[in-house]
Write a protein that holds these residues in place. Structure first.
Motif, PDB file in Angstrom:
ATOM      1  N   THR A  66       4.650  15.365 -24.063  1.00  0.00           N
ATOM      2  CA  THR A  66       4.084  14.715 -22.881  1.00  0.00           C
ATOM      3  C   THR A  66       2.690  15.227 -22.522  1.00  0.00           C
ATOM      4  O   THR A  66       1.922  14.531 -21.876  1.00  0.00           O
ATOM      5  N   ALA A  67       2.379  16.456 -22.933  1.00  0.00           N
ATOM      6  CA  ALA A  67       1.130  17.069 -22.463  1.00  0.00           C
ATOM      7  C   ALA A  67      -0.101  16.396 -23.067  1.00  0.00           C
ATOM      8  O   ALA A  67      -0.077  15.949 -24.212  1.00  0.00           O
ATOM      9  N   GLU A  68      -1.158  16.314 -22.278  1.00  0.00           N
ATOM     10  CA  GLU A  68      -2.432  15.765 -22.752  1.00  0.00           C
ATOM     11  C   GLU A  68      -3.303  16.888 -23.303  1.00  0.00           C
ATOM     12  O   GLU A  68      -4.014  16.734 -24.284  1.00  0.00           O
ATOM     13  N   ASP A  69      -3.256  18.027 -22.620  1.00  0.00           N
ATOM     14  CA  ASP A  69      -4.065  19.181 -22.991  1.00  0.00           C
ATOM     15  C   ASP A  69      -3.663  19.693 -24.374  1.00  0.00           C
ATOM     16  O   ASP A  69      -2.484  19.958 -24.615  1.00  0.00           O
ATOM     17  N   PRO A  70      -4.647  19.842 -25.293  1.00  0.00           N
ATOM     18  CA  PRO A  70      -4.309  20.205 -26.678  1.00  0.00           C
ATOM     19  C   PRO A  70      -3.514  21.503 -26.788  1.00  0.00           C
ATOM     20  O   PRO A  70      -2.560  21.585 -27.551  1.00  0.00           O
ATOM     21  N   GLY A  71      -3.877  22.508 -26.012  1.00  0.00           N
ATOM     22  CA  GLY A  71      -3.172  23.789 -26.077  1.00  0.00           C
ATOM     23  C   GLY A  71      -1.718  23.635 -25.653  1.00  0.00           C
ATOM     24  O   GLY A  71      -0.800  24.103 -26.322  1.00  0.00           O
ATOM     25  N   GLU A  72      -1.547  22.926 -24.552  1.00  0.00           N
ATOM     26  CA  GLU A  72      -0.210  22.711 -24.018  1.00  0.00           C
ATOM     27  C   GLU A  72       0.608  21.850 -24.974  1.00  0.00           C
ATOM     28  O   GLU A  72       1.798  22.069 -25.192  1.00  0.00           O
ATOM     29  N   ARG A  73      -0.063  20.876 -25.552  1.00  0.00           N
ATOM     30  CA  ARG A  73       0.606  19.980 -26.487  1.00  0.00           C
ATOM     31  C   ARG A  73       1.113  20.763 -27.706  1.00  0.00           C
ATOM     32  O   ARG A  73       2.211  20.553 -28.174  1.00  0.00           O
ATOM     33  N   ARG A  74       0.285  21.680 -28.139  1.00  0.00           N
ATOM     34  CA  ARG A  74       0.686  22.505 -29.268  1.00  0.00           C
ATOM     35  C   ARG A  74       1.883  23.386 -28.904  1.00  0.00           C
ATOM     36  O   ARG A  74       2.807  23.553 -29.682  1.00  0.00           O
ATOM     37  N   ARG A  75       1.835  23.905 -27.678  1.00  0.00           N
ATOM     38  CA  ARG A  75       2.955  24.745 -27.244  1.00  0.00           C
ATOM     39  C   ARG A  75       4.244  23.922 -27.213  1.00  0.00           C
ATOM     40  O   ARG A  75       5.301  24.359 -27.657  1.00  0.00           O
ATOM     41  N   GLN A  76       4.115  22.688 -26.722  1.00  0.00           N
ATOM     42  CA  GLN A  76       5.286  21.806 -26.695  1.00  0.00           C
ATOM     43  C   GLN A  76       5.819  21.557 -28.109  1.00  0.00           C
ATOM     44  O   GLN A  76       7.022  21.515 -28.323  1.00  0.00           O
ATOM     45  N   ALA A  77       4.880  21.417 -29.040  1.00  0.00           N
ATOM     46  CA  ALA A  77       5.290  21.182 -30.427  1.00  0.00           C
ATOM     47  C   ALA A  77       6.041  22.383 -30.982  1.00  0.00           C
ATOM     48  O   ALA A  77       7.032  22.236 -31.703  1.00  0.00           O
ATOM     49  N   GLU A  78       5.574  23.575 -30.615  1.00  0.00           N
ATOM     50  CA  GLU A  78       6.256  24.798 -31.063  1.00  0.00           C
ATOM     51  C   GLU A  78       7.695  24.808 -30.525  1.00  0.00           C
ATOM     52  O   GLU A  78       8.643  25.076 -31.263  1.00  0.00           O
TER      53      GLU A  78
END
Lengths: 657, 283
Positions: A573-585
């Motif tokens: 759901t996150a737009e922010d690349p860093g947050e998105r990556r964390r979500q992927a992890e």
């Protein structure tokens, strides 16, 4: 050495391939079938049979990629050694079927033509019009007739398999079967028995399957002690023609040849489809899955069609759910040449010409990925060991399971045009294994005692007589119980599964099972009594139905055809690349955790006392291809793939000293 | 479903008259059933409803009607019967269409050229026996992997595929005036094997039927299949072979798969003549 005799139960592609191969290996075969083998359910297969081929090879395809597509499409629940072996046999099987006279469609230059099927980007599928299953079956039927004329095969057609004969060690020594005309019940001794009796669609009442596909033969083995695995994995085919007696298949090849699935953007648009302009049509598969388009794997296409009708309210009609499958943009001559058979079916049963007007279709129960549990021996190269006796042997010694009624090949979801392949492959491949098994035995068909035969026969005779006496005053109608069973199963154990519904259904199905033991037959005679044969198969549907329900209830995840919205993995759901990556992890951590728990075959043992299956879980051999997330259409798939690739590289990197 | 005129008046009930027979050699009788009309029924679903209600039109309890069926989509060939006097598959016989022709009732009878086993179910073993007679197979060396078959022109495939769609349903022979019913009775003291052998001998002397002639032509047109062309023509020039055809052309008219049976018969006739001439000069 005395003459060896194998009993093959089932005369579809698997059974015929087995009978034919065994007779070539010098074994006498008794072939049992509910119907003349030429009429077996394999005739209904339409689209084709997969293998990599000279053309796809030059685009980067090979056997390994076919193997990979199959296990990826099956969400990694497939056992990899048998799938690998099958993929490597595939090109040879098509060559053999070509030699046997299958009229595969040809290119202008005379090569076997190919088309694309779901779950792959290569044109792997060889086809004979749109009746490929029929044509493959006929080629094998002809060879079996040839072997029959040579005295190598005896056919027992219109015979119902009632159960295996087992000796005191549990080893299978033959079968009991019933002549469906004279109603005579008889024992037959054998050195080994092969069951290739197909799927269990009739557990759902109406499906794309033939009336023979009750699953009762597999159930009779199951109730005799054979294990049944992955029952909950039932393929619902995305495109079928709804009907009151049957849901007729509309082959995936319609999409393989360019068919497009759409609904009007305006709910229940009353205009004729041709009057709806392109801009007002919603090609939802193409929009949601740009890479695969209309050829996403079947489980995904089915869920999308279901979703668009049920949740988005975009069904063509309000009361009867359906979407358009449109071929009208393809030239008529091409359609006739490549899809004639299926278009005729639509035209005959619906009274509409699909070359002129888009077809209306909806998903229907189609294939059982699960089936009798069977063993195999893995070879050093990650395939199967040729000629190992345990290849495809069930846990009952001397009893083999092949074709749709085994459980290895299709995992959680079968790819189109892989079933014909797995049926023929298992039939051919097991020949030498069965011969090796028989060679190791000190006793064989000739040593089966009359006492053993008559005891097995007597048990079946008692069951039969009890039913004919109307269970001493039973009053249930078997046909109505079957309808009720089908309604429940279709409601709770098809496209979407919820635990509360499954729990409730288990209770209801248990009641129906009890009631089915108390049926009253309208026909109590002893001459071609279809009533009693149906009643028996109905009673035997319940153990399978219970495996499906209990397996589904206990599997709290989404995998292939088994979809539980309560346990669905979220999109990112996150737009922010860093947050998105964390979500992927996190997503991938969850993926690993889930696989640890659920990347296992469900294995059922029948418990006669509780009249229900006991489930255990078996590890799946994923030694060749590491399970990876199946991300068709998920938001954030790209980043999950990146993180997954990084992690895999780290794992594979040599440890630094 | 869409093409039928929904506004057209439909009856409340459908009367179904069925020619029943309890077993081989028993006297046939008519029985009337009644079911509630629903749109989009086919004859299979009519028979399914009759089976589940288990009573006739007078409300009397009767045994369900016995009939044969399989795929329900007209590719297996099981459910052939005579419907309103015409031989066809019952799955693709749509009730709404049948009512357009005869709004009073549906009439179901067993096929006329095969021994009745019970009710609408007949013994079609003879159909399959005929395929053995003409060696309808490709005589391959083995089932090992020996590389691809011969390349084939698209034209050849397009000629063969329609013939290969024959599902041995029996419509063509049922409509054929030259194909006579053979119904033997088991004699006292005769073993099952002896009875089977006597039946097969009788079948082998009788007309082989359009479906088998067409299959012979299919395999004679296959690159490897034609290795047995002589044997097939030998069978077709023997008793019950091609000369028994009276050219009534009923076969092609009733074939549900629209197989060009008369074209096959024509080809077989020419091939048989050539074969006989050649045989004469080779003596």
């Amino acid at each position: 050495m005395p003459e060896q005799r194998v009993i093959v139960v089932g005369g579809g592609l698997a059974g015929l391939a087995s009978a034919m191969k065994l007779s070539e290996l010098g074994v006498k075969v008794d072939l049992f079938s509910l119907t003349p083998v030429k009429r077996s359910h394999s005739v209904c297969a339409q689209g084709g049979i997969n293998s990599c081929n000279d053309q796809t090879r030059q685009l980067g395809d090979d056997e390994w990629k076919h193997f990979d597509d199959t296990v990826y499409g099956g969400d990694f629940l497939n056992h990899q050694p048998p799938v690998k072996e099958m993929a490597f046999w595939a090109p040879k099987i098509i060559e053999l079927m070509d030699r046997l006279g299958v009229p595969f469609n040809r290119t202008g230059e005379g090569f076997i033509d190919r088309r694309r099927f779901g779950g792959t980007l290569y044109k792997r599928t060889a086809f004979a019009g749109a009746t490929t299953g029929q044509q493959l079956l006929y080629a094998l039927d002809e060879q079996v007739r040839r072997q029959e004329a040579a005295g190598n095969i005896r056919k027992f057609e219109f015979w119902d398999f009632l159960g295996p004969i087992q000796d005191e060690t549990g080893r299978c020594r033959g079968i009991v079967a019933q002549d469906m005309v004279s109603m005579e019940i008889k024992s037959f001794a054998a050195d080994a028995v092969v069951v290739g009796t197909g799927g269990c669609g009739l557990v759902y009442g109406r499906s794309t399957m033939s009336v023979f596909c009750t699953g009762s033969a597999a159930s009779r083995c199951f109730q005799a002690g054979a294990k049944y695995a992955n029952g909950e994995f039932i393929q619902v085919h995305p495109t079928a023609i709804p009907g009151s007696d049957k849901l007729r298949l509309m082959s995936e090849s319609a999409r393989g040849e360019g068919g497009r699935v759409w609904v009007p953007r305006k709910p229940h648009d009353a205009r004729m489809p041709k009057d709806i302009p392109a801009g007002e049509r919603y090609y939802f598969l193409e929009e949601r899955y740009p890479e695969y388009g209309n050829l996403v794997p079947r489980d995904i296409a089915t869920r999308e069609i279901f979703d668009i009708c049920v949740n988005d309210g975009l069904s063509i009609d309000e009361e009867r759910m359906s979407v358009y499958l449109d071929l009208t943009h393809i030239p008529k001559a091409e359609l006739d040449r490549k899809l004639g058979g299926i278009l005729e079916i639509y035209e005959k049963f619906q009274g509409v010409d699909p070359r002129i007007e888009p077809m209306r279709i909806f998903p229907a129960v189609h294939y059982s990925m699960g089936g009798l549990w069977a063993d195999y021996q893995k070879s050093a190269d990650g395939g199967l060991e040729m000629g190992a006796p345990q290849n495809h042997m069930t846990n009952i010694e001397g009893l083999y399971a092949i074709g749709e009624c085994d459980y290895h090949y299709h995992g959680a979801n079968r790819l189109g045009a892989n079933s014909l392949l797995s049926c023929i492959f298992t039939g051919l491949f097991t020949g030498p294994s069965i011969v090796a098994y028989m060679a190791n035995q000190v006793s064989g068909a000739g040593d089966v005692t009359e006492a053993m035969k008559s005891a097995a026969q007597k048990k079946q005779q008692e069951r039969h007589d009890h039913l004919l006496s109307n269970n001493s005053g039973g009053d249930e109608n078997p046909y109505l119980i079957h309808q009720e069973l089908g309604d429940i199963m279709t409601r709770v154990a098809t496209v979407v599964r919820r635990n509360d519904q499954l729990s409730e259904a288990i209770g209801k199905v248990d009641d129906l099972h009890k009631r089915s033991m108390n049926v009253s037959l309208a026909d109590t005679g002893n001459w071609s009594n279809q009533n009693v044969i149906f009643a028996k198969s109905l009673q035997d549907m319940f153990p399978i139905a219970k495996c499906i329900l209990k397996g589904a209830l206990q599997r709290d995840e989404c995998r292939g055809a088994h979809f539980k919205p309560d346990f669905q993995k979220p999109s990112l759901t996150a737009e922010d690349p860093g947050e998105r990556r964390r979500q992927a992890e996190v997503w991938l951590d969850e993926f690993d955790k889930n696989n640890e728990k659920y990347l296992k075959s469900t294995v059922a043992d029948w418990n006669d006392g509780s009249q229900s299956p006991d489930l255990t879980y078996e590890d799946v051999d994923t030694g060749s291809i590491k399970p990876r997330p199946r991300l068709y259409g998920l938001v954030g798939a790209d980043i999950i793939e990146d993180v997954f690739a990084e992690r895999t590289r780290e794992e594979d990197a040599p440890a630094t000293v | 479903m869409i093409a039928f005129d929904a506004s057209q008046k439909r009856p409340e009930f459908i009367k179904v008259r069925i020619r029943r027979q309890d077993g081989p050699g028993e006297k046939p009788y008519w029985e009337l059933h009644q079911i509630t009309y629903e749109p989009e029924l086919n004859v299979i679903s009519v028979l399914q409803r009759i089976a589940s209600q288990a009573t006739n039109s007078d409300g009397k309890k009767v045994a369900p009607v016995t009939w044969d069926c399989g795929c329900l989509e007209e590719v297996c060939g099981s459910c052939t019967m005579q419907i309103n006097g015409r031989v066809r598959q019952s799955c693709s016989a749509l009730v709404d269409r049948l009512l357009e022709d005869n709004e009073d009732e549906l009439v179901l009878e067993p096929m006329s050229k095969f021994p009745v086993i019970r009710d609408l179910m007949v013994d079609r073993q003879r159909l399959f026996r005929a395929l053995e007679r003409v060696k309808a197979w490709v005589p391959v060396d083995s089932y090992y992997n020996l590389g691809p078959g011969e390349r084939q022109l698209r034209d050849t495939q397009e000629q063969n595929y329609p013939l290969s769609q024959c599902m041995s349903c029996g419509c063509c022979v049922d409509a054929c005036p030259q194909y006579k019913k053979i119904e033997l009775k088991k004699e006292a003291g005769e073993t099952d094997e002896a009875f089977e052998a006597r039946k097969e001998a009788a079948y082998d002397e009788s007309f082989v039927g359009p479906h088998a002639i067409s299959q012979a032509m299919l395999f004679n047109n296959h690159p490897t299949g034609k290795a047995l062309a002589g044997e097939r023509l030998e069978a077709l020039t023997g008793p019950g072979g091609i000369q028994a055809c009276g050219n009534a052309q009923n076969c092609v008219a009733v074939c549900p798969k629209e197989i060009p049976l008369t074209t096959s018969i024509g080809r077989a006739g020419r091939a048989a003549t050539m074969y006989k001439i050649k045989k004469f000069f080779d003596k």
